[in-house]
Design a protein around this motif. Structure first.
Motif, PDB file in Angstrom:
ATOM      1  N   ALA A  41      43.639  42.154  49.343  1.00  0.00           N
ATOM      2  CA  ALA A  41      44.700  41.431  48.641  1.00  0.00           C
ATOM      3  C   ALA A  41      45.917  42.319  48.402  1.00  0.00           C
ATOM      4  O   ALA A  41      47.059  41.876  48.502  1.00  0.00           O
ATOM      5  CB  ALA A  41      44.178  40.888  47.317  1.00  0.00           C
TER       6      ALA A  41
ATOM      7  N   VAL B 207      38.022  31.861  37.082  1.00  0.00           N
ATOM      8  CA  VAL B 207      37.484  31.956  38.443  1.00  0.00           C
ATOM      9  C   VAL B 207      36.381  30.916  38.612  1.00  0.00           C
ATOM     10  O   VAL B 207      35.875  30.368  37.633  1.00  0.00           O
ATOM     11  CB  VAL B 207      36.924  33.369  38.714  1.00  0.00           C
ATOM     12  CG1 VAL B 207      38.025  34.409  38.652  1.00  0.00           C
ATOM     13  CG2 VAL B 207      35.812  33.719  37.726  1.00  0.00           C
ATOM     14  N   PRO B 208      35.990  30.627  39.860  1.00  0.00           N
ATOM     15  CA  PRO B 208      34.889  29.689  40.077  1.00  0.00           C
ATOM     16  C   PRO B 208      33.620  30.163  39.373  1.00  0.00           C
ATOM     17  O   PRO B 208      33.363  31.363  39.272  1.00  0.00           O
ATOM     18  CB  PRO B 208      34.707  29.698  41.604  1.00  0.00           C
ATOM     19  CG  PRO B 208      36.026  30.141  42.143  1.00  0.00           C
ATOM     20  CD  PRO B 208      36.575  31.104  41.136  1.00  0.00           C
TER      21      PRO B 208
ATOM     22  N   ASP C 269      34.581  38.242  45.572  1.00  0.00           N
ATOM     23  CA  ASP C 269      35.754  38.300  46.452  1.00  0.00           C
ATOM     24  C   ASP C 269      36.930  37.551  45.825  1.00  0.00           C
ATOM     25  O   ASP C 269      38.066  38.042  45.816  1.00  0.00           O
ATOM     26  CB  ASP C 269      35.426  37.747  47.840  1.00  0.00           C
ATOM     27  CG  ASP C 269      34.813  36.359  47.806  1.00  0.00           C
ATOM     28  OD1 ASP C 269      34.401  35.897  46.715  1.00  0.00           O
ATOM     29  OD2 ASP C 269      34.732  35.723  48.867  1.00  0.00           O
ATOM     30  N   THR C 270      36.642  36.379  45.262  1.00  0.00           N
ATOM     31  CA  THR C 270      37.686  35.615  44.586  1.00  0.00           C
ATOM     32  C   THR C 270      38.143  36.309  43.317  1.00  0.00           C
ATOM     33  O   THR C 270      39.350  36.370  43.015  1.00  0.00           O
ATOM     34  CB  THR C 270      37.180  34.193  44.254  1.00  0.00           C
ATOM     35  OG1 THR C 270      36.782  33.544  45.458  1.00  0.00           O
ATOM     36  CG2 THR C 270      38.258  33.377  43.563  1.00  0.00           C
ATOM     37  N   VAL C 271      37.202  36.850  42.558  1.00  0.00           N
ATOM     38  CA  VAL C 271      37.520  37.574  41.327  1.00  0.00           C
ATOM     39  C   VAL C 271      38.496  38.720  41.612  1.00  0.00           C
ATOM     40  O   VAL C 271      39.523  38.889  40.939  1.00  0.00           O
ATOM     41  CB  VAL C 271      36.237  38.128  40.674  1.00  0.00           C
ATOM     42  CG1 VAL C 271      36.566  39.129  39.570  1.00  0.00           C
ATOM     43  CG2 VAL C 271      35.390  36.989  40.114  1.00  0.00           C
TER      44      VAL C 271
ATOM     45  N   SER D  71      37.570  43.684  48.375  1.00  0.00           N
ATOM     46  CA  SER D  71      38.389  42.471  48.358  1.00  0.00           C
ATOM     47  C   SER D  71      39.749  42.731  47.728  1.00  0.00           C
ATOM     48  O   SER D  71      40.767  42.190  48.181  1.00  0.00           O
ATOM     49  CB  SER D  71      37.653  41.360  47.591  1.00  0.00           C
ATOM     50  OG  SER D  71      36.479  40.974  48.274  1.00  0.00           O
TER      51      SER D  71
ATOM     52  N   THR E  45      40.447  39.219  44.265  1.00  0.00           N
ATOM     53  CA  THR E  45      41.732  38.747  44.776  1.00  0.00           C
ATOM     54  C   THR E  45      42.621  38.254  43.646  1.00  0.00           C
ATOM     55  O   THR E  45      43.810  38.585  43.577  1.00  0.00           O
ATOM     56  CB  THR E  45      41.519  37.628  45.807  1.00  0.00           C
ATOM     57  OG1 THR E  45      40.767  38.145  46.912  1.00  0.00           O
ATOM     58  CG2 THR E  45      42.848  37.092  46.320  1.00  0.00           C
ATOM     59  N   LEU E  46      42.051  37.482  42.730  1.00  0.00           N
ATOM     60  CA  LEU E  46      42.828  36.965  41.600  1.00  0.00           C
ATOM     61  C   LEU E  46      43.284  38.085  40.678  1.00  0.00           C
ATOM     62  O   LEU E  46      44.402  38.047  40.148  1.00  0.00           O
ATOM     63  CB  LEU E  46      42.006  35.925  40.834  1.00  0.00           C
ATOM     64  CG  LEU E  46      41.738  34.614  41.576  1.00  0.00           C
ATOM     65  CD1 LEU E  46      40.793  33.729  40.772  1.00  0.00           C
ATOM     66  CD2 LEU E  46      43.045  33.882  41.842  1.00  0.00           C
TER      67      LEU E  46
ATOM     68  N   GLN F 246      30.935  35.415  42.899  1.00  0.00           N
ATOM     69  CA  GLN F 246      32.228  35.102  43.532  1.00  0.00           C
ATOM     70  C   GLN F 246      33.183  36.295  43.428  1.00  0.00           C
ATOM     71  O   GLN F 246      34.379  36.146  43.147  1.00  0.00           O
ATOM     72  CB  GLN F 246      32.871  33.868  42.877  1.00  0.00           C
ATOM     73  CG  GLN F 246      31.940  32.723  42.585  1.00  0.00           C
ATOM     74  CD  GLN F 246      31.482  31.964  43.821  1.00  0.00           C
ATOM     75  OE1 GLN F 246      32.006  32.161  44.896  1.00  0.00           O
ATOM     76  NE2 GLN F 246      30.502  31.108  43.664  1.00  0.00           N
TER      77      GLN F 246
ATOM     78  N   GLN G 280      46.238  39.785  42.378  1.00  0.00           N
ATOM     79  CA  GLN G 280      47.431  38.941  42.305  1.00  0.00           C
ATOM     80  C   GLN G 280      48.022  38.967  40.902  1.00  0.00           C
ATOM     81  O   GLN G 280      49.247  39.051  40.726  1.00  0.00           O
ATOM     82  CB  GLN G 280      47.081  37.512  42.712  1.00  0.00           C
ATOM     83  CG  GLN G 280      46.739  37.364  44.183  1.00  0.00           C
ATOM     84  CD  GLN G 280      46.219  35.980  44.536  1.00  0.00           C
ATOM     85  OE1 GLN G 280      45.944  35.159  43.660  1.00  0.00           O
ATOM     86  NE2 GLN G 280      46.081  35.708  45.811  1.00  0.00           N
TER      87      GLN G 280
END
Length: 342
Positions: free
Chosen positions: A102, A328-329, A303-305, A98, A307-308, A301, A311
């Motif tokens: 990004a 993160v969520p 993928d979100t971790v 992931s 990506t953040l 989560q 970024q």
């Protein structure tokens, strides 16, 4: 788009693309790098000009001009016994995949550095603008080296005793969720099989486990397993508890590689899962999903971790980041056959 054919053999430049698209060279650079917003209509004109002129960015010239490599690296201090095996780098690889997507969106390449004994060797062969460090332990040599050489860094998981940017993984919530689930299934006596390293996830799981055990009047049994012997060490730990005639109806084992070892030991000792012993783990990876029965685990989560984290690292490299941790969520419980009793 203006039709501007190039002389034979001439390589298109940013200026050529800008003239063809009717925009400034700076707008072309922003569209290519993604660092600043370019409206969709303009972006399409630029992309059409790039195709028509067969423009290819001169990365070598950009590196000489900016001093940047457009490369970031991802490190982990997890030993091979945890990070590799049947999971095929599982936890680390899911984050890296992931993060790579990004990074690519920012015209940056990501290099996955596998677990290594001597991180200094990496810096002799690899130039990078920044680094992501996955769940560093206290006094982590990789993190210390990155700090010493001044490489911008973001950690996944709060580092112990080090001031650096990080994406906040809520280890306490993970531990409470798994323990509450075991209690809700009727489990009343369960050991914690945990890594012996000073990785914050291990430390927090032990802290929460002791607190919950004291609250419900359960005897706390913590077995620390060297992470370089993850699967085999966990199997031996559970077999040892059985040989000592220690009664338990569940096992809390945060590391998925160790969970595989726990399941192996229970099978060898003739204990049915979940009928006699329930098993839960932290990471919902390949090991958890392919066990028999599949393991109850947490959707982290990742993928979100990842990506953040990527970024955040880009913002630090571009000198436009604040010092706040990235939230993160919340992770969610995925209940499977290892703890579900119909």
């Amino acid at each position: 788009m203006t039709d501007l054919p190039l002389p034979p053999g001439k390589r298109a430049t940013v200026i050529d693309v800008a003239q063809a698209a009717g925009v400034s060279p700076g707008t072309v650079s922003n569209a290519i790098s993604g660092k600043r917003h370019v409206d969709e209509t303009t972006r399409k004109r630029i992309e059409a000009a790039i195709r028509a002129l067969d423009y290819r960015p001169n990365h070598a010239a950009r590196r000489m001009r900016t001093g940047q490599t457009n490369t970031i690296a991802i490190f982990s201090s997890m030993p091979t016994a945890v990070a590799a095996g049947p999971s095929k780098l599982g936890f680390l690889m899911e984050i890296a995949a992931s993060a790579a997507v990004a990074a690519l969106a920012r015209n940056t390449a990501l290099i996955l550095v596998p677990p290594i004994e001597t991180p200094t060797e990496t810096f002799r062969t690899l130039a990078m603008d920044g680094a992501i460090v996955v769940e560093p332990e206290a006094d982590d040599p990789v993190l210390a080296l990155l700090d010493r050489v001044g490489v911008p860094t973001v950690c996944i998981g709060k580092p112990a005793g080090v001031e650096t940017a990080y994406v906040d993984l809520d280890y306490a919530l993970m531990a409470r969720t798994l323990i509450d689930h075991l209690l809700a299934t009727g489990a009343r006596a369960f050991p914690l099989i945990v890594g012996a390293s000073t990785r914050p996830s291990n430390l927090v799981f032990k802290e929460v486990y002791h607190e919950r055990a004291a609250r419900i009047g359960m005897q706390a049994t913590v077995v620390e397993v060297p992470e370089d012997r993850a699967e085999d060490g966990a199997a031996e730990a559970v077999s040892g508890l059985i040989e000592q005639a220690q009664s338990f109806d569940a096992v809390l084992v945060p590391t998925d590689a160790m969970a595989t070892g726990v399941m192996r030991a229970l099978r060898l000792n003739g204990l049915a899962v979940p009928g006699q012993v329930r098993v839960v783990t932290r990471y919902d990876g390949v090991r958890a999903r392919t066990e028999t029965p599949p393991l109850t685990a947490m959707n982290l989560q990742l993928d979100t971790v990842a990506t953040l984290a990527t970024q955040k690292l880009a913002e630090i490299i571009e000198d436009r980041s604040n010092d706040l941790p990235v939230t993160v969520p919340a992770p969610t419980l995925v209940v499977r056959g290892s703890s579900h009793i119909p």
